[in-house]
Design a protein around this motif. Structure first.
Motif, PDB file in Angstrom:
ATOM      1  N   GLN A 139      -7.954  31.668   3.053  1.00 56.43           N
ATOM      2  CA  GLN A 139      -6.484  31.531   3.286  1.00 56.43           C
ATOM      3  C   GLN A 139      -5.809  31.090   1.618  1.00 56.43           C
ATOM      4  O   GLN A 139      -5.509  32.235   1.201  1.00 56.43           O
ATOM      5  CB  GLN A 139      -6.437  30.653   4.216  1.00 56.43           C
ATOM      6  CG  GLN A 139      -6.755  31.070   5.744  1.00 56.43           C
ATOM      7  CD  GLN A 139      -6.365  29.830   6.882  1.00 56.43           C
ATOM      8  OE1 GLN A 139      -5.323  29.266   6.943  1.00 56.43           O
ATOM      9  NE2 GLN A 139      -7.146  29.800   7.625  1.00 56.43           N
ATOM     10  N   CYS A 140      -6.114  29.953   1.338  1.00 53.35           N
ATOM     11  CA  CYS A 140      -5.588  29.885   0.026  1.00 53.35           C
ATOM     12  C   CYS A 140      -6.630  30.411  -0.990  1.00 53.35           C
ATOM     13  O   CYS A 140      -5.884  30.561  -2.030  1.00 53.35           O
ATOM     14  CB  CYS A 140      -5.521  28.313  -0.165  1.00 53.35           C
ATOM     15  SG  CYS A 140      -7.040  27.446  -0.719  1.00 53.35           S
ATOM     16  N   GLY A 141      -7.765  30.621  -0.888  1.00 55.97           N
ATOM     17  CA  GLY A 141      -8.599  31.306  -1.751  1.00 55.97           C
ATOM     18  C   GLY A 141      -9.316  30.483  -2.459  1.00 55.97           C
ATOM     19  O   GLY A 141     -10.155  31.090  -3.479  1.00 55.97           O
ATOM     20  N   TYR A 142      -8.951  29.176  -2.758  1.00 59.29           N
ATOM     21  CA  TYR A 142      -9.410  28.367  -3.899  1.00 59.29           C
ATOM     22  C   TYR A 142     -10.890  28.140  -3.705  1.00 59.29           C
ATOM     23  O   TYR A 142     -11.766  28.238  -4.806  1.00 59.29           O
ATOM     24  CB  TYR A 142      -8.686  27.069  -3.796  1.00 59.29           C
ATOM     25  CG  TYR A 142      -9.114  26.077  -4.999  1.00 59.29           C
ATOM     26  CD1 TYR A 142      -8.182  26.383  -6.136  1.00 59.29           C
ATOM     27  CD2 TYR A 142     -10.046  25.190  -5.394  1.00 59.29           C
ATOM     28  CE1 TYR A 142      -8.387  25.883  -7.502  1.00 59.29           C
ATOM     29  CE2 TYR A 142     -10.286  24.748  -6.596  1.00 59.29           C
ATOM     30  CZ  TYR A 142      -9.445  24.963  -7.599  1.00 59.29           C
ATOM     31  OH  TYR A 142      -9.773  24.095  -8.858  1.00 59.29           O
ATOM     32  N   CYS A 143     -11.437  28.108  -2.595  1.00 62.36           N
ATOM     33  CA  CYS A 143     -13.045  27.834  -2.318  1.00 62.36           C
ATOM     34  C   CYS A 143     -13.707  29.033  -2.359  1.00 62.36           C
ATOM     35  O   CYS A 143     -15.065  29.099  -2.193  1.00 62.36           O
ATOM     36  CB  CYS A 143     -13.362  27.027  -1.076  1.00 62.36           C
ATOM     37  SG  CYS A 143     -12.980  27.966   0.473  1.00 62.36           S
ATOM     38  N   THR A 144     -12.889  30.188  -2.149  1.00 63.22           N
ATOM     39  CA  THR A 144     -13.460  31.458  -1.900  1.00 63.22           C
ATOM     40  C   THR A 144     -14.735  31.993  -2.809  1.00 63.22           C
ATOM     41  O   THR A 144     -15.803  32.387  -2.197  1.00 63.22           O
ATOM     42  CB  THR A 144     -12.667  32.565  -1.673  1.00 63.22           C
ATOM     43  OG1 THR A 144     -11.667  32.191  -0.725  1.00 63.22           O
ATOM     44  CG2 THR A 144     -13.078  33.973  -1.260  1.00 63.22           C
ATOM     45  N   PRO A 145     -14.382  31.797  -4.182  1.00 59.01           N
ATOM     46  CA  PRO A 145     -15.695  32.171  -5.065  1.00 59.01           C
ATOM     47  C   PRO A 145     -16.909  31.394  -4.798  1.00 59.01           C
ATOM     48  O   PRO A 145     -17.910  32.094  -4.809  1.00 59.01           O
ATOM     49  CB  PRO A 145     -15.136  31.917  -6.605  1.00 59.01           C
ATOM     50  CG  PRO A 145     -13.615  31.974  -6.293  1.00 59.01           C
ATOM     51  CD  PRO A 145     -13.175  31.499  -4.886  1.00 59.01           C
ATOM     52  N   ILE A 188     -17.108  23.392   1.266  1.00 61.06           N
ATOM     53  CA  ILE A 188     -15.849  23.111   2.094  1.00 61.06           C
ATOM     54  C   ILE A 188     -14.705  24.000   2.025  1.00 61.06           C
ATOM     55  O   ILE A 188     -14.390  24.383   0.898  1.00 61.06           O
ATOM     56  CB  ILE A 188     -15.396  21.491   1.654  1.00 61.06           C
ATOM     57  CG1 ILE A 188     -16.773  20.502   1.482  1.00 61.06           C
ATOM     58  CG2 ILE A 188     -14.350  21.146   2.666  1.00 61.06           C
ATOM     59  CD1 ILE A 188     -17.474  20.433   2.823  1.00 61.06           C
ATOM     60  N   CYS A 189     -14.142  24.182   2.886  1.00 61.68           N
ATOM     61  CA  CYS A 189     -12.769  25.058   3.157  1.00 61.68           C
ATOM     62  C   CYS A 189     -11.916  24.226   3.850  1.00 61.68           C
ATOM     63  O   CYS A 189     -11.891  24.038   5.035  1.00 61.68           O
ATOM     64  CB  CYS A 189     -13.046  26.378   4.067  1.00 61.68           C
ATOM     65  SG  CYS A 189     -11.599  27.379   4.099  1.00 61.68           S
ATOM     66  N   ARG A 190     -10.878  23.870   2.731  1.00 62.60           N
ATOM     67  CA  ARG A 190      -9.862  22.870   3.647  1.00 62.60           C
ATOM     68  C   ARG A 190      -8.771  23.786   4.536  1.00 62.60           C
ATOM     69  O   ARG A 190      -8.329  23.083   5.418  1.00 62.60           O
ATOM     70  CB  ARG A 190      -9.039  22.273   2.240  1.00 62.60           C
ATOM     71  CG  ARG A 190      -9.787  21.222   1.351  1.00 62.60           C
ATOM     72  CD  ARG A 190      -8.705  20.728   0.561  1.00 62.60           C
ATOM     73  NE  ARG A 190      -7.773  19.974   0.884  1.00 62.60           N
ATOM     74  CZ  ARG A 190      -6.743  19.527   0.150  1.00 62.60           C
ATOM     75  NH1 ARG A 190      -6.678  19.467  -1.161  1.00 62.60           N
ATOM     76  NH2 ARG A 190      -5.993  18.596   0.859  1.00 62.60           N
ATOM     77  N   CYS A 191      -8.846  25.107   4.164  1.00 61.96           N
ATOM     78  CA  CYS A 191      -7.971  25.722   5.477  1.00 61.96           C
ATOM     79  C   CYS A 191      -8.697  25.899   6.649  1.00 61.96           C
ATOM     80  O   CYS A 191      -8.093  26.563   7.533  1.00 61.96           O
ATOM     81  CB  CYS A 191      -7.526  27.132   4.615  1.00 61.96           C
ATOM     82  SG  CYS A 191      -6.918  26.949   3.005  1.00 61.96           S
ATOM     83  N   ALA A 192      -9.982  25.726   6.475  1.00 70.45           N
ATOM     84  CA  ALA A 192     -10.785  25.722   7.825  1.00 70.45           C
ATOM     85  C   ALA A 192     -10.906  27.099   8.360  1.00 70.45           C
ATOM     86  O   ALA A 192     -11.085  27.322   9.625  1.00 70.45           O
ATOM     87  CB  ALA A 192     -10.068  24.767   8.832  1.00 70.45           C
ATOM     88  N   ALA A 193     -11.328  28.048   7.526  1.00 66.70           N
ATOM     89  CA  ALA A 193     -11.871  29.421   7.754  1.00 66.70           C
ATOM     90  C   ALA A 193     -13.190  29.701   8.226  1.00 66.70           C
ATOM     91  O   ALA A 193     -13.752  30.699   8.092  1.00 66.70           O
ATOM     92  CB  ALA A 193     -11.225  30.331   6.724  1.00 66.70           C
ATOM     93  N   TYR A 194     -13.824  28.686   8.779  1.00 67.34           N
ATOM     94  CA  TYR A 194     -15.310  28.670   8.855  1.00 67.34           C
ATOM     95  C   TYR A 194     -15.693  29.833   9.893  1.00 67.34           C
ATOM     96  O   TYR A 194     -16.766  30.553   9.415  1.00 67.34           O
ATOM     97  CB  TYR A 194     -15.734  27.264   9.125  1.00 67.34           C
ATOM     98  CG  TYR A 194     -15.479  26.265   8.239  1.00 67.34           C
ATOM     99  CD1 TYR A 194     -16.251  25.983   7.197  1.00 67.34           C
ATOM    100  CD2 TYR A 194     -14.633  25.207   8.741  1.00 67.34           C
ATOM    101  CE1 TYR A 194     -16.040  25.208   6.218  1.00 67.34           C
ATOM    102  CE2 TYR A 194     -14.362  24.091   7.729  1.00 67.34           C
ATOM    103  CZ  TYR A 194     -14.940  23.879   6.478  1.00 67.34           C
ATOM    104  OH  TYR A 194     -14.823  23.060   5.652  1.00 67.34           O
TER     105      TYR A 194
END
Length: 210
Positions: A139-145, A188-194
């Motif tokens: 979602q926000c993409g910060y954790c994506t990499p 961890i995904c703060r946007c909860a896209a788990y």
């Protein structure tokens, strides 16, 4: 001036006298202070990053994360907590995923490092990158990499038969959503896209088995 009658002038005069009486630093102490102020001597570090050999001169206290971001300008790897608790800085070193904020660059001299930039490009995406887009695994993409680097390594771990805490048969490690959730729990995904992330990894695992 009595003990129960301290004036501001008297306090300042007393403090000045104490400073005047303080011993001067020895030459050795002065040299140590100067050395600390100048910082530690630089250390040569050679890495192969995303297939390219790089030569760096680094303060030996430089983390691998800072070497990648600040010295090589590979800012795809994110600095989240900087304490190894969120997984945003995950990269692949010698085929294993690690938190790059928790290790020093000098510890990986001569090793191969793969960051998100080395997995794929906008013109030629890695299958895991494609799957994250298809399943909206961000979602926000910060954790994506870090999520993607970790996910790629997770499938390699399962393929290599490396068990996790939820593996029932240690002699036969198989893919499952439970295995994925356990192995990805450090990211961890703060946007909860788990659920979308698990679906994306499942898609890539299915393609690999096909």
């Amino acid at each position: 001036m009595t003990a129960d009658h301290v004036t501001r002038r008297g306090l300042m005069q007393g403090g000045g006298a104490l400073l005047a009486a303080a011993p001067l630093a020895s030459p050795a102490q002065a040299a140590t202070t100067a050395s600390v102020s100048k910082g530690a001597p630089m250390t040569p570090v050679e890495l192969t990053v995303n297939g390219r050999e790089v030569h760096l001169q680094l303060d030996p206290r430089t983390s691998l994360l800072d070497a990648l971001r600040e010295h090589l300008k590979l800012t795809g790897t994110k600095k989240g907590c900087d304490h190894g608790q969120c997984g945003a800085c995950t990269v692949i070193v010698e085929g294993r995923r690690i938190n790059s904020c928790l290790t020093l660059a000098v510890m990986h001299d001569g090793e191969e490092v793969t960051t998100i930039e080395g997995l794929g490009t906008p013109e030629a995406l890695h299958p895991m990158q494609k799957a994250f887009i298809v399943h909206d695994g961000y979602q926000c993409g910060y954790c994506t990499p870090g999520q993607i680097c970790s996910a790629v390594s997770v499938l390699e771990e399962i393929k290599a038969g490396i068990p996790s805490h939820v593996t029932e048969d240690l002699d036969k490690v198989t893919f499952s959503a439970e295995e994925v959730r356990e192995r990805m729990s450090g990211n961890i995904c703060r946007c909860a896209a788990y659920s979308n992330i698990v679906a994306a990894i499942g898609d890539v695992a299915g393609e690999a088995e096909a």
